[in-house]
Design a protein around this motif. Structure first.
Motif, PDB file in Angstrom:
ATOM      1  N   PRO A   3       0.872  -1.222  -0.041  1.00 14.95           N
ATOM      2  CA  PRO A   3       0.224   0.025   0.062  1.00 14.95           C
ATOM      3  C   PRO A   3       0.902   1.324  -0.153  1.00 14.95           C
ATOM      4  CG  PRO A   3      -0.050  -1.078   2.031  1.00 14.95           C
ATOM      5  CD  PRO A   3       0.731  -1.969   1.202  1.00 14.95           C
ATOM      6  N   LEU A 191      -9.145  -1.299   5.072  1.00 15.97           N
ATOM      7  CA  LEU A 191      -8.118  -0.786   4.218  1.00 15.97           C
ATOM      8  C   LEU A 191      -6.964   0.194   4.969  1.00 15.97           C
ATOM      9  CD1 LEU A 191      -9.978  -1.519   1.741  1.00 15.97           C
ATOM     10  CD2 LEU A 191      -9.815   0.882   0.680  1.00 15.97           C
ATOM     11  N   ARG A 226      -6.233   2.331  -2.981  1.00 18.87           N
ATOM     12  CA  ARG A 226      -6.071   1.146  -2.404  1.00 18.87           C
ATOM     13  C   ARG A 226      -7.485   0.045  -2.588  1.00 18.87           C
ATOM     14  NH1 ARG A 226      -3.770   2.012   3.699  1.00 18.87           N
ATOM     15  NH2 ARG A 226      -1.956   2.929   3.097  1.00 18.87           N
ATOM     16  N   ILE A 231      -5.942  -3.471  -2.318  1.00 19.16           N
ATOM     17  CA  ILE A 231      -4.961  -3.645  -1.126  1.00 19.16           C
ATOM     18  C   ILE A 231      -5.796  -3.564   0.133  1.00 19.16           C
ATOM     19  CG2 ILE A 231      -2.857  -2.379  -0.434  1.00 19.16           C
ATOM     20  CD1 ILE A 231      -2.315  -1.674  -2.845  1.00 19.16           C
TER      21      ILE A 231
END
Ligand code: BJ8
Length: 383
Positions: A3, A191, A226, A231
């Motif tokens: 990330p 996240l 993301r 991610i």
């Protein structure tokens, strides 16, 4: 794909240094600094007066030995650490503060404030602890007005109702944006990591809505990125943990670290150092903005209130939103309020929500990390 860090400046991962830089730069521009210790300090009033609120150091074990030359050893580490920093002169925020705002929350804190007042001008607000009683709102409103008089006198400035209204509506804006940020932790899997929540929350407390807006815009754009790239932190199978209880920072961050090392995901830190400072709305355009402020602060679900059903309601809301698989209640050693309240919290978590619950009582040392790890691992196995 790794990330993209939410902050990519030199302060990434060291939130205290970022906040120090922020406060120093404001001070250079002529803004006086006011120290605060607690989630009951009305930040909106401080900001409306053109002052900078600085959360004072309280989370390191390093100054505790010095504090214990004066304070009893069997006291909450947060209080000992706070006072140790003052004695040693090692808290840069305290050094920069021209005055300190304190509240009568727990006994240990209020007695420590008497000692700290020998070193720095200190204004103590008498916090009503039967917050559900009608007089509580009247009394707390009076306390905020007295704080206003203290700040006006100390800093030789006046504040209008209009300026306070603007500050309140800006705070609502900032808090809404912060709640939006926390929504990324509610995702499956989240996240954002606990470090990122801590990092951003640390800055968002003293910063204004105007200052946070561009920062949060960049952060949200990165989070959207993301989401697009898939991610996440951890996997959907990893147990999600809500951490409630006493404030967590510095050496107490071990609790988040241990949960993560044991295979869990901290999905929401529910404390004054977590999401607590950003929940709720303050009434805007009220005829009495000081009273509107008082009302919001009396809703803070701190264990010093009795009864404190607001904490159970707030917990239910967080459980509903963040869908944890387990709840950890982090109680600092010798914090009687949170320690006693943990019985009700545990009962609520298991009976109402059917979730496993674990109370961890600890201080700032690392001696008990093995024991905590064993307990957390056993909890996560129940999920
Ligand atoms: S609003 S949680 S910051 S009082 S110092 S009560 S841990 S024995 S910190 Fe707090 Fe304000 Fe409430 Fe939040 Fe216990 Fe220690 Fe007291 Fe403490």
């Amino acid at each position: 794909m790794d990330p993209q860090p939410l902050f990519d400046d030199q302060y990434a991962g060291v939130p205290a240094k970022r906040v120090l830089h922020y406060i120093e730069s404001k001070r250079e521009k002529g803004y006086p600094v006011v120290g605060i210790y607690c989630g009951y300090a009305p930040i909106e009033l401080i900001q409306a007066m053109g002052l900078i609120p600085a959360v004072l150091c309280a989370f390191s074990k390093a100054p505790i030995a010095s504090a214990e030359t004066v304070l009893p050893a069997n006291l909450c580490p947060l209080i000992k650490s706070s006072y140790g920093f003052i004695l040693e002169g090692t808290c840069p925020f305290f050094a920069m503060s021209e005055a300190v705002i304190a509240e009568t929350t727990c006994d240990g804190k209020k007695k420590m404030f008497e000692l700290a007042a020998e070193i720095k001008p200190m204004h103590v607000m008498d916090l009503p602890q039967l917050a559900d009683e009608p007089e509580a709102l009247e009394n707390w409103t009076v306390m905020i007005r007295k704080l206003q008089c203290f700040l006006e006198k100390t800093f030789d400035r006046k504040i209008s109702d209009e300026a306070l209204q603007i500050s309140i509506s800006n705070a609502n804006k900032k808090n809404r944006a912060m709640r939006k940020f926390f929504e990324y932790a509610a995702m499956h899997p989240p996240l954002i990591s606990w470090q990122e929540m801590y990092d951003i929350g640390f800055l968002a407390l003293p910063a204004t809505a105007e200052e946070m807006e561009p920062i949060l815009e960049t952060v949200m754009a990165k989070l959207e990125q993301r989401a697009e790239n898939g991610i996440h932190f951890g996997t959907a199978k990893m147990p999600r943990v809500l951490v409630s209880g006493c404030p967590v920072g510095g050496d107490a961050l071990k609790i988040f670290r241990i949960i993560e090392e044991a295979g869990g995901l901290v999905v929401v830190p529910d404390a004054c150092t977590g999401i607590k400072g950003f929940v709720g709305e303050i009434e805007e355009n009220s005829d009495d903005p000081v009273k509107a402020l008082a009302k919001r602060y009396l809703e803070v679900p701190c264990a010093c209130m009795t009864p404190n059903n607001r904490r159970l309601t707030a917990l239910s809301d967080l459980i509903e939103q963040f869908k944890p698989d387990a709840v950890v209640d982090f109680v600092l050693t010798a914090c009687h309020s949170y320690n006693v309240e943990s019985y009700k919290v545990g009962r609520h978590v298991t009976n109402t929500h059917g979730l496993p619950y674990l109370k961890i009582e600890s201080d700032y040392s690392d001696n008990d990390e093995g024991q905590i790890r064993t307990k957390v691992e056993a909890l996560l196995e129940m999920v």
